[in-house]
Write an enzyme that holds these catalytic residues in place. Structure first.
Site, PDB file in Angstrom:
ATOM      1  CB  SER A 103      -0.943   0.008   1.201  1.00  0.00           C
ATOM      2  OG  SER A 103      -0.224  -0.158   2.406  1.00  0.00           O
ATOM      3  CG  HIS A 110      -1.232   3.909   4.481  1.00  0.00           C
ATOM      4  ND1 HIS A 110      -1.914   3.089   5.356  1.00  0.00           N
ATOM      5  CD2 HIS A 110      -0.722   3.092   3.520  1.00  0.00           C
ATOM      6  CE1 HIS A 110      -1.848   1.830   4.939  1.00  0.00           C
ATOM      7  NE2 HIS A 110      -1.121   1.814   3.827  1.00  0.00           N
ATOM      8  CG  ASP A 146      -3.194   4.893   8.083  1.00  0.00           C
ATOM      9  OD1 ASP A 146      -2.039   4.531   8.387  1.00  0.00           O
ATOM     10  OD2 ASP A 146      -3.617   4.897   6.912  1.00  0.00           O
TER      11      ASP A 146
END
Length: 458
Positions: A170, A423, A420
Protein backbone atom coordinates in the site's frame (compact mmCIF):
# COMPACT_ATOMS: atom_id res chain seq x y z
CA UNK A 1 45.31 72.68 4.44
CA UNK A 2 44.07 69.81 6.60
CA UNK A 3 45.62 66.35 6.82
CA UNK A 4 45.79 64.57 3.47
CA UNK A 5 45.15 60.96 2.48
CA UNK A 6 48.19 58.73 1.86
CA UNK A 7 46.84 58.39 -1.70
CA UNK A 8 47.37 62.09 -2.56
CA UNK A 9 50.45 63.60 -4.30
CA UNK A 10 53.56 62.05 -2.74
CA UNK A 11 55.99 64.54 -4.38
CA UNK A 12 55.25 67.46 -2.07
CA UNK A 13 58.05 68.09 0.35
CA UNK A 14 57.19 67.93 4.02
CA UNK A 15 59.31 67.33 6.96
CA UNK A 16 59.75 63.76 8.02
CA UNK A 17 57.84 64.33 11.23
CA UNK A 18 54.90 66.02 9.50
CA UNK A 19 54.66 63.29 6.90
CA UNK A 20 54.77 60.56 9.51
CA UNK A 21 52.08 62.16 11.68
CA UNK A 22 49.88 62.93 8.68
CA UNK A 23 50.11 59.35 7.48
CA UNK A 24 49.34 58.02 10.96
CA UNK A 25 46.18 60.11 11.43
CA UNK A 26 45.02 59.52 7.86
CA UNK A 27 45.32 55.77 8.36
CA UNK A 28 42.97 55.83 11.36
CA UNK A 29 40.61 58.25 9.59
CA UNK A 30 40.10 55.91 6.64
CA UNK A 31 40.22 52.59 8.51
CA UNK A 32 36.40 52.48 9.07
CA UNK A 33 35.79 53.09 5.36
CA UNK A 34 38.13 50.24 4.51
CA UNK A 35 36.23 47.91 6.85
CA UNK A 36 32.90 49.03 5.37
CA UNK A 37 34.22 48.19 1.89
CA UNK A 38 35.56 44.74 2.82
CA UNK A 39 32.62 43.57 4.99
CA UNK A 40 30.02 43.30 2.15
CA UNK A 41 32.48 41.27 0.06
CA UNK A 42 33.07 38.88 2.97
CA UNK A 43 29.32 38.43 3.52
CA UNK A 44 28.83 37.81 -0.20
CA UNK A 45 31.49 35.07 -0.09
CA UNK A 46 29.97 33.32 2.93
CA UNK A 47 26.39 33.52 1.61
CA UNK A 48 27.04 32.14 -1.86
CA UNK A 49 29.93 29.81 -1.04
CA UNK A 50 29.23 28.53 2.49
CA UNK A 51 31.67 26.38 4.36
CA UNK A 52 30.66 22.72 4.80
CA UNK A 53 28.40 22.11 7.80
CA UNK A 54 29.76 19.47 10.19
CA UNK A 55 27.40 16.52 10.56
CA UNK A 56 26.44 15.10 13.91
CA UNK A 57 26.86 11.34 14.36
CA UNK A 58 23.08 10.81 14.16
CA UNK A 59 22.95 12.60 10.81
CA UNK A 60 25.51 10.32 9.16
CA UNK A 61 23.44 7.63 7.50
CA UNK A 62 25.25 4.49 6.35
CA UNK A 63 26.67 5.36 2.95
CA UNK A 64 24.56 4.08 0.09
CA UNK A 65 23.50 4.39 -3.52
CA UNK A 66 20.69 6.68 -2.51
CA UNK A 67 19.81 9.65 -4.70
CA UNK A 68 22.93 11.80 -5.03
CA UNK A 69 22.44 14.65 -7.47
CA UNK A 70 25.05 17.08 -8.73
CA UNK A 71 24.00 20.76 -8.54
CA UNK A 72 24.49 21.09 -12.30
CA UNK A 73 23.60 18.70 -15.10
CA UNK A 74 25.62 20.60 -17.70
CA UNK A 75 28.89 19.38 -19.16
CA UNK A 76 32.07 20.33 -17.26
CA UNK A 77 33.15 23.85 -18.06
CA UNK A 78 36.33 24.48 -20.06
CA UNK A 79 39.04 26.67 -18.58
CA UNK A 80 42.28 27.78 -20.22
CA UNK A 81 45.86 27.46 -19.07
CA UNK A 82 48.06 30.50 -19.49
CA UNK A 83 49.41 28.86 -22.67
CA UNK A 84 45.95 28.61 -24.19
CA UNK A 85 45.33 24.85 -23.70
CA UNK A 86 41.81 23.87 -22.63
CA UNK A 87 41.43 22.17 -19.27
CA UNK A 88 38.28 20.36 -18.16
CA UNK A 89 37.29 21.51 -14.71
CA UNK A 90 36.21 18.86 -12.22
CA UNK A 91 32.39 18.64 -11.92
CA UNK A 92 30.87 19.93 -8.69
CA UNK A 93 30.51 17.33 -5.92
CA UNK A 94 27.26 15.35 -5.88
CA UNK A 95 24.57 16.31 -3.41
CA UNK A 96 22.89 14.01 -0.93
CA UNK A 97 19.13 14.45 -0.60
CA UNK A 98 18.91 12.25 2.48
CA UNK A 99 20.29 14.81 4.92
CA UNK A 100 18.43 18.03 5.51
CA UNK A 101 15.52 19.55 7.41
CA UNK A 102 11.88 20.47 6.95
CA UNK A 103 11.34 24.21 6.63
CA UNK A 104 8.12 26.25 6.43
CA UNK A 105 6.82 26.82 2.91
CA UNK A 106 3.94 29.22 2.25
CA UNK A 107 3.40 27.97 -1.31
CA UNK A 108 1.64 24.78 -0.19
CA UNK A 109 0.84 21.69 -2.30
CA UNK A 110 0.00 21.47 -6.01
CA UNK A 111 -3.38 19.85 -5.33
CA UNK A 112 -5.93 19.20 -2.59
CA UNK A 113 -8.58 16.68 -1.61
CA UNK A 114 -11.10 18.00 -4.12
CA UNK A 115 -8.92 18.75 -7.15
CA UNK A 116 -7.56 15.18 -7.36
CA UNK A 117 -10.00 12.32 -7.78
CA UNK A 118 -7.59 9.38 -7.37
CA UNK A 119 -6.85 9.68 -3.63
CA UNK A 120 -7.76 6.59 -1.65
CA UNK A 121 -10.49 7.53 0.79
CA UNK A 122 -8.42 6.74 3.88
CA UNK A 123 -5.64 9.18 2.90
CA UNK A 124 -7.88 12.12 1.98
CA UNK A 125 -7.26 13.92 5.26
CA UNK A 126 -8.67 17.30 4.15
CA UNK A 127 -11.95 15.82 2.93
CA UNK A 128 -12.21 13.82 6.17
CA UNK A 129 -12.14 16.99 8.26
CA UNK A 130 -8.61 17.17 9.63
CA UNK A 131 -8.72 20.59 11.31
CA UNK A 132 -5.00 21.44 11.37
CA UNK A 133 -3.56 22.18 7.94
CA UNK A 134 -0.08 23.30 8.94
CA UNK A 135 1.29 19.90 7.82
CA UNK A 136 0.72 21.04 4.21
CA UNK A 137 3.14 23.96 4.43
CA UNK A 138 6.57 22.40 4.78
CA UNK A 139 9.23 21.54 2.24
CA UNK A 140 12.33 19.38 2.48
CA UNK A 141 15.55 21.40 2.36
CA UNK A 142 18.71 19.30 1.80
CA UNK A 143 21.86 20.55 3.51
CA UNK A 144 24.03 21.30 0.50
CA UNK A 145 21.75 21.47 -2.52
CA UNK A 146 18.36 22.65 -3.69
CA UNK A 147 15.33 20.40 -4.18
CA UNK A 148 13.10 22.19 -6.70
CA UNK A 149 9.34 22.25 -6.47
CA UNK A 150 7.87 19.32 -8.40
CA UNK A 151 7.41 20.13 -12.10
CA UNK A 152 4.51 18.01 -13.43
CA UNK A 153 4.98 19.14 -17.02
CA UNK A 154 8.66 18.22 -16.90
CA UNK A 155 7.84 14.75 -15.57
CA UNK A 156 5.36 14.14 -18.39
CA UNK A 157 7.86 15.36 -20.98
CA UNK A 158 10.65 13.12 -19.71
CA UNK A 159 8.38 10.05 -19.57
CA UNK A 160 6.68 10.65 -22.91
CA UNK A 161 5.78 7.35 -24.63
CA UNK A 162 6.87 5.42 -21.52
CA UNK A 163 5.19 2.80 -19.33
CA UNK A 164 5.75 3.39 -15.61
CA UNK A 165 4.82 0.89 -12.88
CA UNK A 166 4.65 1.14 -9.09
CA UNK A 167 4.97 -2.34 -7.59
CA UNK A 168 4.57 -3.40 -3.98
CA UNK A 169 2.28 -2.87 -1.02
CA UNK A 170 0.00 0.00 0.00
CA UNK A 171 2.98 2.35 0.29
CA UNK A 172 3.60 1.84 -3.44
CA UNK A 173 -0.04 2.75 -4.03
CA UNK A 174 0.28 5.77 -1.70
CA UNK A 175 3.30 7.05 -3.69
CA UNK A 176 1.58 6.35 -7.00
CA UNK A 177 -1.52 8.34 -6.01
CA UNK A 178 0.68 11.24 -4.88
CA UNK A 179 2.32 11.29 -8.31
CA UNK A 180 -1.01 11.05 -10.14
CA UNK A 181 -2.41 13.96 -8.15
CA UNK A 182 0.58 16.20 -8.88
CA UNK A 183 0.49 15.31 -12.59
CA UNK A 184 -3.27 15.89 -12.71
CA UNK A 185 -2.61 19.55 -11.86
CA UNK A 186 -1.56 19.99 -15.52
CA UNK A 187 -3.07 16.95 -17.33
CA UNK A 188 -6.04 14.73 -16.50
CA UNK A 189 -5.21 11.01 -16.31
CA UNK A 190 -7.65 8.54 -17.83
CA UNK A 191 -8.24 5.29 -15.96
CA UNK A 192 -7.94 2.59 -18.65
CA UNK A 193 -7.77 -0.58 -16.53
CA UNK A 194 -8.85 -1.81 -13.11
CA UNK A 195 -8.93 -5.27 -11.59
CA UNK A 196 -8.70 -7.10 -8.30
CA UNK A 197 -10.09 -6.55 -4.84
CA UNK A 198 -9.98 -2.86 -3.91
CA UNK A 199 -8.72 -2.15 -7.45
CA UNK A 200 -5.24 -3.33 -6.58
CA UNK A 201 -4.26 -3.44 -10.26
CA UNK A 202 -4.92 -0.20 -12.13
CA UNK A 203 -3.55 1.70 -15.09
CA UNK A 204 -3.90 5.32 -16.16
CA UNK A 205 -3.01 7.00 -19.42
CA UNK A 206 -1.96 10.59 -20.11
CA UNK A 207 -3.00 10.84 -23.77
CA UNK A 208 -1.22 14.15 -24.42
CA UNK A 209 2.11 12.43 -23.72
CA UNK A 210 1.20 8.80 -24.42
CA UNK A 211 2.44 7.88 -20.95
CA UNK A 212 0.91 5.17 -18.77
CA UNK A 213 1.25 4.72 -15.02
CA UNK A 214 0.23 1.42 -13.42
CA UNK A 215 0.06 0.02 -9.91
CA UNK A 216 0.65 -3.67 -9.17
CA UNK A 217 -0.30 -5.11 -5.80
CA UNK A 218 2.59 -7.35 -4.69
CA UNK A 219 3.32 -6.82 -0.97
CA UNK A 220 6.31 -9.22 -0.96
CA UNK A 221 7.50 -8.86 -4.60
CA UNK A 222 8.01 -12.63 -4.54
CA UNK A 223 5.27 -15.22 -4.89
CA UNK A 224 3.01 -15.22 -1.85
CA UNK A 225 -0.31 -16.36 -0.48
CA UNK A 226 -1.87 -13.73 1.74
CA UNK A 227 -3.68 -14.63 4.93
CA UNK A 228 -7.46 -14.50 4.79
CA UNK A 229 -10.43 -14.65 7.12
CA UNK A 230 -11.36 -18.09 5.78
CA UNK A 231 -7.84 -19.57 5.82
CA UNK A 232 -4.68 -19.64 7.93
CA UNK A 233 -3.92 -16.49 9.90
CA UNK A 234 -0.48 -16.11 8.37
CA UNK A 235 1.07 -15.38 5.00
CA UNK A 236 3.04 -17.86 2.89
CA UNK A 237 6.09 -16.60 1.02
CA UNK A 238 8.07 -18.46 -1.64
CA UNK A 239 11.36 -16.62 -1.49
CA UNK A 240 12.95 -18.08 -4.63
CA UNK A 241 10.03 -17.31 -6.98
CA UNK A 242 9.23 -13.80 -8.20
CA UNK A 243 5.57 -12.74 -8.28
CA UNK A 244 4.51 -13.13 -11.91
CA UNK A 245 1.61 -10.74 -11.49
CA UNK A 246 4.09 -7.92 -12.05
CA UNK A 247 7.22 -9.67 -13.33
CA UNK A 248 5.27 -11.13 -16.23
CA UNK A 249 4.85 -7.61 -17.64
CA UNK A 250 8.51 -6.59 -17.45
CA UNK A 251 8.84 -6.84 -21.22
CA UNK A 252 6.58 -3.79 -21.57
CA UNK A 253 7.78 -1.56 -18.71
CA UNK A 254 10.22 1.34 -19.05
CA UNK A 255 10.39 2.37 -15.40
CA UNK A 256 9.64 0.34 -12.26
CA UNK A 257 9.37 1.67 -8.70
CA UNK A 258 9.46 -1.09 -6.06
CA UNK A 259 8.21 -0.42 -2.54
CA UNK A 260 7.78 -3.05 0.19
CA UNK A 261 8.48 -3.52 3.87
CA UNK A 262 5.52 -3.35 6.22
CA UNK A 263 3.92 -6.65 5.16
CA UNK A 264 7.08 -8.49 6.21
CA UNK A 265 6.21 -7.66 9.83
CA UNK A 266 3.08 -9.83 9.67
CA UNK A 267 2.97 -13.52 10.72
CA UNK A 268 4.28 -15.71 7.89
CA UNK A 269 5.74 -19.05 6.93
CA UNK A 270 8.63 -18.99 4.47
CA UNK A 271 9.49 -21.51 1.77
CA UNK A 272 12.64 -21.90 -0.31
CA UNK A 273 13.78 -24.73 -2.56
CA UNK A 274 10.49 -26.57 -2.15
CA UNK A 275 10.64 -26.84 1.65
CA UNK A 276 9.80 -24.71 4.69
CA UNK A 277 12.63 -22.42 5.71
CA UNK A 278 11.10 -21.09 8.92
CA UNK A 279 8.54 -18.55 10.04
CA UNK A 280 7.89 -15.27 11.79
CA UNK A 281 5.51 -15.12 14.75
CA UNK A 282 3.88 -18.50 14.18
CA UNK A 283 3.03 -19.94 17.63
CA UNK A 284 1.53 -23.41 17.37
CA UNK A 285 3.30 -24.24 14.11
CA UNK A 286 6.26 -26.59 13.94
CA UNK A 287 8.60 -24.08 12.32
CA UNK A 288 11.72 -22.28 13.48
CA UNK A 289 11.30 -18.58 14.21
CA UNK A 290 13.73 -16.72 11.93
CA UNK A 291 12.33 -13.18 11.98
CA UNK A 292 11.89 -11.09 8.85
CA UNK A 293 15.12 -9.19 8.13
CA UNK A 294 16.82 -11.97 6.15
CA UNK A 295 13.50 -12.75 4.49
CA UNK A 296 13.19 -9.18 3.21
CA UNK A 297 16.74 -9.44 1.87
CA UNK A 298 16.04 -12.73 0.06
CA UNK A 299 12.81 -11.39 -1.44
CA UNK A 300 14.51 -8.25 -2.76
CA UNK A 301 17.43 -10.23 -4.12
CA UNK A 302 15.15 -12.66 -5.97
CA UNK A 303 13.11 -9.79 -7.40
CA UNK A 304 16.06 -7.68 -8.56
CA UNK A 305 17.81 -10.68 -10.12
CA UNK A 306 14.63 -11.55 -12.02
CA UNK A 307 14.24 -7.94 -13.10
CA UNK A 308 17.78 -7.74 -14.43
CA UNK A 309 17.59 -11.10 -16.21
CA UNK A 310 14.26 -10.37 -17.89
CA UNK A 311 15.25 -6.86 -18.90
CA UNK A 312 18.42 -8.27 -20.44
CA UNK A 313 16.40 -10.88 -22.33
CA UNK A 314 13.82 -8.36 -23.57
CA UNK A 315 16.38 -5.94 -24.97
CA UNK A 316 14.59 -3.00 -23.33
CA UNK A 317 16.14 -0.17 -21.37
CA UNK A 318 14.55 -0.08 -17.91
CA UNK A 319 14.99 2.31 -15.00
CA UNK A 320 14.46 0.76 -11.57
CA UNK A 321 13.99 2.49 -8.21
CA UNK A 322 13.64 0.87 -4.81
CA UNK A 323 11.83 3.19 -2.40
CA UNK A 324 13.33 2.59 1.03
CA UNK A 325 11.37 1.80 4.17
CA UNK A 326 8.82 4.39 5.31
CA UNK A 327 8.69 4.64 9.15
CA UNK A 328 5.40 4.67 11.02
CA UNK A 329 4.78 6.96 14.00
CA UNK A 330 2.48 5.11 16.39
CA UNK A 331 2.60 6.36 19.97
CA UNK A 332 1.13 3.72 22.25
CA UNK A 333 -1.48 1.25 21.01
CA UNK A 334 -2.39 1.53 17.35
CA UNK A 335 -6.15 1.55 18.01
CA UNK A 336 -6.25 4.33 20.61
CA UNK A 337 -6.93 8.01 20.13
CA UNK A 338 -3.74 10.06 19.94
CA UNK A 339 -1.62 7.37 18.29
CA UNK A 340 0.15 9.97 16.10
CA UNK A 341 -0.95 13.33 17.51
CA UNK A 342 2.01 15.52 16.55
CA UNK A 343 1.28 18.48 14.29
CA UNK A 344 4.83 19.58 13.39
CA UNK A 345 7.93 17.89 11.94
CA UNK A 346 10.81 16.82 14.14
CA UNK A 347 13.76 19.19 14.21
CA UNK A 348 17.21 18.12 13.03
CA UNK A 349 18.73 15.67 15.49
CA UNK A 350 15.51 15.33 17.49
CA UNK A 351 14.64 11.86 16.16
CA UNK A 352 17.56 9.56 15.24
CA UNK A 353 17.20 6.86 12.62
CA UNK A 354 17.67 3.64 14.52
CA UNK A 355 16.28 0.19 15.29
CA UNK A 356 13.99 -1.52 12.80
CA UNK A 357 13.63 1.56 10.58
CA UNK A 358 17.41 1.79 10.12
CA UNK A 359 17.81 -1.96 9.57
CA UNK A 360 15.04 -2.21 6.96
CA UNK A 361 16.50 0.74 5.06
CA UNK A 362 20.00 -0.69 5.28
CA UNK A 363 18.93 -4.04 3.81
CA UNK A 364 17.14 -2.36 0.90
CA UNK A 365 20.08 -0.09 0.08
CA UNK A 366 22.57 -2.97 0.31
CA UNK A 367 20.53 -5.07 -2.10
CA UNK A 368 20.42 -2.21 -4.62
CA UNK A 369 24.22 -1.90 -4.37
CA UNK A 370 24.59 -5.68 -4.92
CA UNK A 371 22.18 -5.65 -7.87
CA UNK A 372 24.08 -2.78 -9.50
CA UNK A 373 27.26 -4.83 -9.21
CA UNK A 374 25.49 -7.80 -10.84
CA UNK A 375 24.34 -5.58 -13.71
CA UNK A 376 27.58 -3.59 -14.16
CA UNK A 377 28.22 -5.15 -17.60
CA UNK A 378 24.64 -4.50 -18.76
CA UNK A 379 23.79 -1.01 -19.98
CA UNK A 380 20.07 -1.76 -20.39
CA UNK A 381 19.21 -1.20 -16.74
CA UNK A 382 19.74 1.64 -14.29
CA UNK A 383 19.19 1.08 -10.56
CA UNK A 384 18.81 3.51 -7.67
CA UNK A 385 17.60 3.43 -4.08
CA UNK A 386 15.08 6.21 -3.56
CA UNK A 387 16.22 6.86 -0.01
CA UNK A 388 13.32 8.54 1.77
CA UNK A 389 13.57 6.88 5.19
CA UNK A 390 15.11 9.69 7.24
CA UNK A 391 13.13 12.57 5.74
CA UNK A 392 9.93 10.56 6.32
CA UNK A 393 10.94 9.71 9.88
CA UNK A 394 11.00 13.45 10.60
CA UNK A 395 7.32 13.90 9.64
CA UNK A 396 5.16 12.41 12.45
CA UNK A 397 2.51 15.00 11.54
CA UNK A 398 1.91 13.70 8.01
CA UNK A 399 -0.28 10.64 8.68
CA UNK A 400 -4.09 10.43 8.55
CA UNK A 401 -4.28 9.36 12.20
CA UNK A 402 -7.97 9.23 13.17
CA UNK A 403 -8.88 11.02 9.91
CA UNK A 404 -8.57 7.79 8.01
CA UNK A 405 -12.33 8.00 8.55
CA UNK A 406 -14.49 11.00 7.76
CA UNK A 407 -15.09 13.36 10.70
CA UNK A 408 -14.26 10.80 13.41
CA UNK A 409 -15.16 13.21 16.24
CA UNK A 410 -18.38 14.63 14.81
CA UNK A 411 -20.27 13.07 17.74
CA UNK A 412 -17.65 13.97 20.33
CA UNK A 413 -14.29 12.57 21.33
CA UNK A 414 -14.41 8.79 21.69
CA UNK A 415 -12.40 6.67 24.12
CA UNK A 416 -11.04 4.50 21.33
CA UNK A 417 -10.66 5.27 17.66
CA UNK A 418 -8.52 3.56 15.04
CA UNK A 419 -5.54 5.54 13.75
CA UNK A 420 -3.49 5.23 10.59
CA UNK A 421 0.09 6.23 11.40
CA UNK A 422 1.63 4.26 8.52
CA UNK A 423 0.23 5.78 5.33
CA UNK A 424 0.51 9.44 4.40
CA UNK A 425 -2.07 12.15 3.90
CA UNK A 426 -2.53 13.32 0.31
CA UNK A 427 -1.34 15.96 -0.20
CA UNK A 428 1.45 15.56 2.33
CA UNK A 429 5.11 14.64 2.93
CA UNK A 430 4.97 11.74 0.47
CA UNK A 431 4.82 14.27 -2.39
CA UNK A 432 8.50 14.94 -1.63
CA UNK A 433 9.36 11.34 -2.56
CA UNK A 434 8.21 12.02 -6.09
CA UNK A 435 10.08 15.32 -6.15
CA UNK A 436 13.32 13.43 -5.52
CA UNK A 437 12.26 10.78 -8.04
CA UNK A 438 11.90 13.47 -10.70
CA UNK A 439 15.35 14.88 -9.89
CA UNK A 440 16.87 11.42 -10.45
CA UNK A 441 15.06 11.07 -13.78
CA UNK A 442 16.23 14.53 -14.83
CA UNK A 443 19.79 13.62 -13.91
CA UNK A 444 19.69 10.41 -15.92
CA UNK A 445 18.30 12.26 -18.90
CA UNK A 446 20.91 14.98 -18.52
CA UNK A 447 23.66 12.68 -19.69
CA UNK A 448 26.44 11.62 -17.40
CA UNK A 449 25.17 10.32 -14.06
CA UNK A 450 27.13 10.71 -10.86
CA UNK A 451 27.12 7.28 -9.25
CA UNK A 452 28.94 6.66 -6.01
CA UNK A 453 29.75 3.28 -4.53
CA UNK A 454 29.29 4.00 -0.86
CA UNK A 455 30.58 1.90 2.00
CA UNK A 456 27.63 0.69 4.05
CA UNK A 457 29.84 -0.69 6.78
CA UNK A 458 31.32 2.71 7.53
Amino acid sequence: MGGSSPFKDQNKQHSTTTTTMTTFFSFWRFLPYTIYAILPMALFRVYFYPLPVPQSPTDRLPRSDHILVAPSLSSPRQAEKPGGDAVTEAPPPPCDYTNGKWVPDKSGPLYNGTTCGTIKDGQNCIAHGRPDLEYLYWRWKPRLCHLPRFQPTKFLQLLRNKNVAFVGDSMARNQLESLLCMLSSVSDPILVYRDGEDNKFRKWNFPGHNMTISVYWSPFLVKGVEKSSSGPDYNKLYLDSVDERWAGDLGSLDMVVLSVGHWFLHPAVYFEGGSALGCHYCPGLNHTEIGFYDVLRKALRTSLKALIARTRASGRVTDVFVTTFSPSHFEGDWDKFGACPKTKPYQEGEKPLEGMDAEMRKIEVEEVVAAKADARDFSGIRLEALDITKLSLMRPDGHPGPYMYAFPFADGVKDRVQNDCVHWCLPGPIDTWNGILLEAIKRWNGGEMNRLSLDLAR
